[in-house]
Write an enzyme that holds these catalytic residues in place. Structure first.
Site, short mmCIF file in Angstrom:
data_model
loop_
_atom_site.label_atom_id
_atom_site.label_comp_id
_atom_site.label_asym_id
_atom_site.label_seq_id
_atom_site.Cartn_x
_atom_site.Cartn_y
_atom_site.Cartn_z
N ASP A 102 0.88 -1.17 0.00
CA ASP A 102 0.00 0.00 0.00
C ASP A 102 0.92 1.22 0.00
OD1 ASP A 102 -1.58 2.18 0.71
OD2 ASP A 102 -2.89 1.01 2.00
N LYS A 147 -5.93 10.23 -1.51
CA LYS A 147 -4.93 10.97 -0.76
C LYS A 147 -4.02 11.77 -1.71
CE LYS A 147 -7.08 8.65 2.42
NZ LYS A 147 -6.63 7.35 2.90
C1 LIG Z 1 -7.18 6.12 3.19
C2 LIG Z 1 -6.34 4.91 3.10
C3 LIG Z 1 -6.85 3.70 2.64
C4 LIG Z 1 -8.31 3.53 2.25
O1 LIG Z 1 -8.66 4.33 1.17
P1 LIG Z 1 -10.14 4.89 0.91
O2 LIG Z 1 -9.97 5.68 -0.33
O3 LIG Z 1 -10.53 5.70 2.10
O4 LIG Z 1 -11.04 3.72 0.76
C5 LIG Z 1 -5.99 2.62 2.54
N1 LIG Z 1 -4.69 2.72 2.91
C6 LIG Z 1 -4.17 3.87 3.38
C7 LIG Z 1 -2.73 3.90 3.77
C8 LIG Z 1 -4.97 4.99 3.51
O5 LIG Z 1 -4.44 6.13 3.98
#
Ligand SMILES: *Cc1c(COP(=O)(O)O)cnc(C)c1O
Length: 387
Positions: A178, A203
């Site tokens: 991720d 993000k």
């Molecule tokens: C926000 C986030 C997610 C989930 O993403 P969404 O767009 O809110 O579903 C997954 N991993 C990390 C590191 C995040 O900051």
């Protein structure tokens, strides 16, 4: 989708890759193909491109081409959210398969693993990813995946991607990273041997806090094919409008990440010297326990940081309520600065014991540093800390 063979540099790809496809009118900006279905000229001739937007849409394809190039993968699927991206990867596995994840992962990731996919027969172990021996011990003959999130949320611990990817490969498992916190501008997991990259494009990639979306980027043809099939079959693809917004955001990724980092470094240095702050978690500080790995594995340190404040919950609450430029809000990676209290906000879905085991205390505050002038951010935080 072919790997982007162009020698263009990262910032140039951000602006151009996947864009400039409008043969009809030559629009400089990718059109929003806001349609569910596409007309066939004749039955025998079929559609010109995709036939239905769940399966394919030219606006979404433009974004996918762009993101695949930025990560250095061969294919990308843009999804409705980051959680949709994580969930589609979990559908690569079968009941009985075992996944090793870090203890300190995104709260929603922990929740979907333990409350949704565990019920479907997947087995999870959560280990401290800083300790590769612990990871090695957690691997069983049924382990199919190492789930990596680095830097971690909210304490910005690093996992050695190359070492973890090697452990996974030796065990016959895949590694998934991720990469939301760093974005491909500062970290490209494929270069360290990772197999699949996921993003919450909500993000940094979008960067303007006005869309929820995600992406899965692959580098092996068999993963590209399976993920593409699953996104269409389950129905997880993002909308054309959301794809258009993310594509617009990505064009400024490089300059934004530089500005986020400039602010985060300045804020971290101020906090580190402040009397009411116990500890600062920012990989760009030489005092960070993984600073050396950070300089090797990433090309920058990003805009996220956390700190522990003296005085626990009461003091933390006062600081949050007193800031003026930092909005109290979950999420991160937008141009505006945000501040939050993980125990009650981003990590509220984690049981208290798991939270404490991960090192998230009563005085832990997380900050997403925006692109405002660092001097203004520092002045605002100072008055909040000292009030
Ligand atoms: C926000 C986030 C997610 C989930 O993403 P969404 O767009 O809110 O579903 C997954 N991993 C990390 C590191 C995040 O900051």
């Amino acid at each position: 989708m072919n790997p982007d063979p162009s020698p263009l540099r990262f910032e140039t790809r951000c602006v151009h890759t996947g864009v400039d496809q409008d043969a009809a009118f030559g629009s400089c900006i990718t059109p929003i193909y806001q349609t569910s279905t596409f007309r066939w000229e004749t039955l025998a001739g079929g559609p010109k491109g995709p036939d239905y937007t769940r399966s394919g849409n030219p606006t979404r394809t433009a974004l996918e081409t762009n993101l695949a190039a930025l990560e250095g993968g061969i294919d990308c699927r843009a999804t409705a959210t980051g959680m949709a991206a994580t969930s589609v990867v979990m559908h690569l596995f079968q009941p009985g398969d075992h996944i090793v994840s870090g203890t300190e992962v995104y709260g929603g990731t922990y929740r979907v693993f333990t409350k949704v996919f565990a019920n479907l027969g997947l087995e999870f172990s959560f280990v401290d990813m800083r300790d590769l021996d612990a990871v090695r011990r957690a691997i069983t003959p049924r382990t199919k995946c190492l789930w990596l999130e680095t830097p971690s949320n909210p304490l910005l611990n690093l996992t050695d991607l190359a070492a973890a990817a090697t452990l996974a490969r030796d065990a016959g498992a895949i590694s998934v990273c991720d990469n939301t916190f760093m974005s491909p501008y500062f970290q490209r997991p494929f270069e360290h041997g990772v197999d699949i990259v996921v993003h919450s494009t909500t993000k940094y990639l979008n960067g303007h806090s006005d869309v929820c979306s995600g992406a899965v980027i692959t580098r092996h043809p068999e993963h590209a094919e399976k993920i593409g099939y699953l996104v269409n079959a389950i129905g997880l693809a993002c909308s054309p409008f959301d794809a258009w917004l993310v594509l617009r955001g990505v064009k400024t990724l490089g300059p934004r990440m530089e500005a986020h980092q400039r602010g985060a470094m300045a804020v971290a240095r101020m906090l580190e010297k402040h009397a009411v702050v116990e500890r600062v978690y920012y990989p760009g500080l030489p005092s960070h326990p993984h600073h050396e790995l950070a300089t090797r594995q990433m090309t920058g340190f990003g805009g996220m940081l956390s700190f522990d404040i003296k005085g626990g919950r009461d003091k933390a609450e006062r600081v949050l309520n007193r800031t003026k430029l930092f909005a109290i809000a979950v999420s991160l990676g937008g141009v505006e600065s945000l501040i939050e209290y993980p125990a009650m906000m981003s990590h509220a879905s984690m049981p208290p014991a798991a939270r404490l085991a991960a090192g998230i205390g009563d005085g832990t505050i997380r900050v997403s540093v925006g692109i405002e002038h660092p001097d203004d951010l520092i002045a605002d935080l100072r008055q909040a800390l000292e009030g």
